[in-house]
Write an enzyme that holds these catalytic residues in place. Structure first.
Site, mmCIF file in Angstrom:
data_model
loop_
_atom_site.group_PDB
_atom_site.id
_atom_site.type_symbol
_atom_site.label_atom_id
_atom_site.label_comp_id
_atom_site.label_asym_id
_atom_site.label_seq_id
_atom_site.Cartn_x
_atom_site.Cartn_y
_atom_site.Cartn_z
ATOM 1 C CG HIS A 48 -1.082 1.509 5.783
ATOM 2 N ND1 HIS A 48 -0.781 0.286 5.231
ATOM 3 C CD2 HIS A 48 -2.436 1.531 5.941
ATOM 4 C CE1 HIS A 48 -1.898 -0.415 5.067
ATOM 5 N NE2 HIS A 48 -2.921 0.319 5.494
ATOM 6 C CG HIS A 70 4.251 -1.965 8.688
ATOM 7 N ND1 HIS A 70 4.986 -2.536 7.679
ATOM 8 C CD2 HIS A 70 3.034 -1.672 8.160
ATOM 9 C CE1 HIS A 70 4.242 -2.582 6.574
ATOM 10 N NE2 HIS A 70 3.051 -2.074 6.845
ATOM 11 C CG ASP A 110 8.704 -2.589 8.199
ATOM 12 O OD1 ASP A 110 9.866 -2.905 7.899
ATOM 13 O OD2 ASP A 110 7.855 -3.400 8.597
#
EC number: 2.7.8.27
Length: 418
Positions: free
Chosen positions: A290, A333, A337
């Protein structure tokens, strides 16, 4: 360029030379020729491009610039010799007194009966020039297949890694500084995905209006494909436990490949988004896909839109930043990350465009350390025919005409594609 400007080409200032280079889509020469006047420009020869700094600017040994200079000389010559000519020849017959005192007898020089001088002028004509920015849709299709393959491989890798994720009851989430300071907000991840879809939609609309959409989409596919390929590697080599106790991961299939294939197809059909209900697997943490899309779409939107649309850039930046913050706020996350995803995405985008915008970096040499990256050969294949920086030019790709609302503007980069 007007005739009066052409007539004064030898008197051009360095600024005027720079403007001429920009008008003719050769911005890479602005810096090495920053002190050149018009006279210096038209006196450039092939030998000048064998020595620094001009030898490091373009891979064609300055041939395109020399052709443009020859055209400039030709136009300048025609303008300088236009006045006082009749059908291209200068009348030099002179009246002399006749015996009766009149001036009716003309001396005919060179024995020419019409009194004109025969003058041979050699004007070098540059060879027909191919486009500086060829579309090459075949290469774009190959780049698309590469990106699609990397995306499919990523979904397969997510399914594989999901089988290795330890249960949250056995291996609790790792400590994270952001999670220590911000409580989880359940709806935050939906905001992240909505922002991502808005940015992708804006980029798609902008791409449709781009004049050189084939080149730019080729770059997008190459970069996003490589980013997802890297993500496959990082996910596989290190499997992190779930970031929060709120995760409800799908049951493990323990080698049921048919069920895994159905799960992979569902993930692909849903675009890998949780908001579509297609992504309920765990393990794809390092690094965040994302964050990749939120960052990459903003970078492309800003790079290939006019600088004067600063408000548009700020809106897209805000969508990207809020989306990334919501990833962390949802505790979906780890912070590492997001940091790794942002770093890899921005570095790859900047490296690729730096290499694409500098002709000298498209040639492998001992001085060009960027040529040592593993994707350099594919990069050369995709970019070798693109000469210089791709302009931020737009056109109207649809068959119906542009509808102008309100007052007309004097100039616009958005024109009908006729």
């Amino acid at each position: 360029m007007s005739a009066s400007t052409m007539k004064e080409v030898v008197y051009w200032s360095p600024k005027k030379v720079a403007d001429w280079l920009l008008e003719n889509a050769m911005p890479e020469y602005c810096e090495p020729l920053e002190h050149f006047t018009g006279r210096d420009l038209i006196n450039l020869t092939q030998e000048d491009f064998t020595k620094p700094p001009l030898c490091r600017v373009s891979s064609d040994n300055g041939q395109r610039l020399l052709d443009m200079i020859e055209t400039l000389k030709m136009e300048h010559h025609m303008e300088a010799h236009k006045n006082g000519h009749a059908n291209g020849h200068l009348s030099i017959g002179t009246d002399v007194p006749a015996p009766d005192g009149s001036f009716s007898i003309k001396v005919k020089p060179n024995g020419m009966p019409n009194g004109y001088r025969k003058e041979m002028i050699k004007i070098p004509m540059p060879e027909p020039e191919r486009s500086q920015y060829p579309m090459e849709w075949g290469k774009t299709f190959l780049a698309f297949l590469y990106a699609l393959s990397c995306f499919v491989l990523t979904t397969v890798m997510i399914s594989v890694v999901h089988e290795r994720v330890p249960p949250k009851e056995v291996q609790p989430p790792l400590p994270d500084t952001f999670f220590d300071h911000f409580n989880r907000v359940q709806w935050a991840f939906s905001i992240c995905e909505i922002n991502g879809m808005i940015l992708v939609g804006l980029w798609l609309i902008q791409w449709l209006l781009l004049k050189y959409k084939s080149i730019i989409s080729r770059r997008f596919f190459c970069i996003v494909g490589t980013l997802y390929l890297y993500r496959c590697i990082t996910m596989y080599v290190t499997t992190l436990p779930v970031p929060g106790m709120h995760f409800n991961c799908s049951p493990k299939l323990f080698g049921d490949w048919e069920a895994q294939l159905r799960r992979i197809m569902k993930l692909i059909a849903g675009g890998g988004l949780s908001i579509t209900g297609s992504h309920n697997m765990c393990g794809d943490y390092l690094y965040s896909g994302h964050t990749v899309m939120l960052t990459l779409t903003y970078l492309f939107i800003k790079e290939y839109s006019p600088r004067r649309l600063w408000w548009y850039h700020w809106i897209c930046w805000l969508l990207s930043v809020v989306g990334i913050f919501c990833i962390l706020l949802a505790h979906d996350h780890y912070t590492v990350d997001v940091v790794v995803a942002y770093y890899i995405t921005t570095r790859l985008f900047w490296w690729y465009h730096t290499m694409a915008n500098q002709q000298v970096l498209k040639e492998a040499s001992q001085m060009n350390l960027l040529a040592r990256v593993w994707w350099y050969r594919p990069f050369q294949y995709f970019e070798k025919n693109v000469q210089g920086i791709v302009p931020r030019s737009y056109h109207w790709p649809f068959p119906w005409p542009v509808v102008h609302l309100g007052r007309q503007v004097k100039y616009s980069r958005l024109v009908n594609d006729t």
